[in-house]
Design a protein around this motif. Structure first.
Motif, PDB file in Angstrom:
ATOM      1  N   LYS A 198       0.824  -1.211   0.000  1.00 46.80           N
ATOM      2  CA  LYS A 198       0.000   0.000   0.000  1.00 46.80           C
ATOM      3  C   LYS A 198       0.861   1.265   0.000  1.00 46.80           C
ATOM      4  N   GLU A 199       1.795   1.357   0.945  1.00 49.78           N
ATOM      5  CA  GLU A 199       2.538   2.596   1.146  1.00 49.78           C
ATOM      6  C   GLU A 199       3.566   2.866   0.064  1.00 49.78           C
ATOM      7  N   GLU A 203       0.310   3.411  -3.470  1.00 52.96           N
ATOM      8  CA  GLU A 203       0.193   4.867  -3.320  1.00 52.96           C
ATOM      9  C   GLU A 203       1.133   5.628  -4.245  1.00 52.96           C
ATOM     10  N   ASN A 204       2.153   4.971  -4.759  1.00 52.83           N
ATOM     11  CA  ASN A 204       3.074   5.600  -5.717  1.00 52.83           C
ATOM     12  C   ASN A 204       2.773   5.193  -7.157  1.00 52.83           C
TER      13      ASN A 204
END
Length: 307
Positions: A198-199, A203-204
């Protein structure tokens, strides 16, 4: 300036600072004698609460090759931890004796704790299943020297993606560069943790696929990063036994890969890369281990302000 900074995770440094370390490592490889005394009189404390061969010895070799000296311990039972001393107290004391500290510990978050109690730079040499930033520097140097660019790569990561701190750190590092794609190869029980997906990927807007097939991932990879299934991270040994041989790379499977793909591994290997792969020009893991010493030389020199 990197002098006096700590390295807890690979994202502690800017891309420019990473380039500074990697460029120095390359210079050291080309002319090691020029750097053989730059840290003369400096002292590295190597505090290894967890077994290690390559990481510990490469740190020690790096410091000696820079002209410095090393103190420390190679297992918790040979330190005052066996008497009940806390990590915090150990760091408070050892930072009075040394100029820089490399710490490896089986518990996640210990390097961050150590940083708060040290008057000298802390280098995280691996904390549990969390981070292994100097291995990431090693991996980045290997990619820089063998692939030529950190951009536009398809990176296949295979094996223990759940507990593999080298995998976690490499994803966090390579997600900072342009147009990289990831193939995540693992059994369902050892998939990459959701928070990392996710991070750092979702998200990128970084493209990735998950698969259980090594053969499928091999066909598209520019870089294959193999990892062992880590028995020491399992609560039940039977579960480890059922998963340890999930992926075995051999010469036959390697024939499916691109001619210019490189095979990396943080080592030690157990059974996940057979020895018939070792003499293939794509096998890069022993060169990778050698680069680890040079990149740690560059890191130590920069954090101490020796160059």
């Amino acid at each position: 300036m990197l002098k006096g900074k700590h390295l807890i995770g690979p994202r502690d440094f800017t891309l420019e600072e990473l380039d500074e370390i990697l460029n120095l490592a390359h210079l050291i490889i080309e002319n090691p004698k020029e750097y053989s005394k730059v840290c003369e009189g400096k002292l590295l404390a190597a505090l290894f609460y967890e077994p290690s061969t390559r990481t510990r010895l490469s740190f020690e070799a790096a410091m000696h090759r820079l002209g410095g000296s090393v103190i420390g311990f190679s297992e918790a039972n040979s330190s005052s931890t066996a008497k009940g001393e806390t990590l915090e107290d150990t760091i408070e004391v050892v930072s009075n004796y040394s100029d820089i500290i490399a710490i490896r510990h089986p518990e996640s978050g210990t390097a961050e704790r150590a940083k708060k109690h040290s008057s000298v730079p802390i280098i995280n040499a691996g904390d549990g299943s969390n981070e292994h930033p100097t291995q990431t520097l090693t991996d980045l140097l290997t990619i820089k020297l063998l692939k030529g660019s950190f951009n536009n790569n398809v990176i296949a990561l295979c094996g223990d993606l759940k507990f593999g701190r080298t995998v976690h750190s490499l994803i966090k590092a390579m997600s900072r560069y342009e147009n990289n794609k990831f193939i995540l190869i693992s059994p369902n029980e050892l998939k990459l943790p959701d928070y990392i997906k996710k991070e750092f990927l979702i998200e990128n807007n970084i493209e990735f696929i998950e698969t259980t097939s090594l053969e499928e991932g091999l066909k598209h990879a520019d870089i294959l990063y193999m990892t062992r299934v880590q028995g020491e991270r399992f609560e039940k040994y039977e579960e480890y036994l059922s998963l340890r041989d999930s992926y075995i790379l051999n010469r036959e499977k390697l024939n499916l890969a691109k001619e210019d793909m490189i095979v990396m591994h943080p080592l030690p290997r157990v059974n996940e890369i057979q020895t018939d792969v070792d003499d293939d020009p794509r096998a890069s893991y022993f060169r990778q281990a050698k680069y680890g010493m040079y990149v740690r030389m560059a890191l130590i020199a920069k954090l101490l302000g020796c160059v």
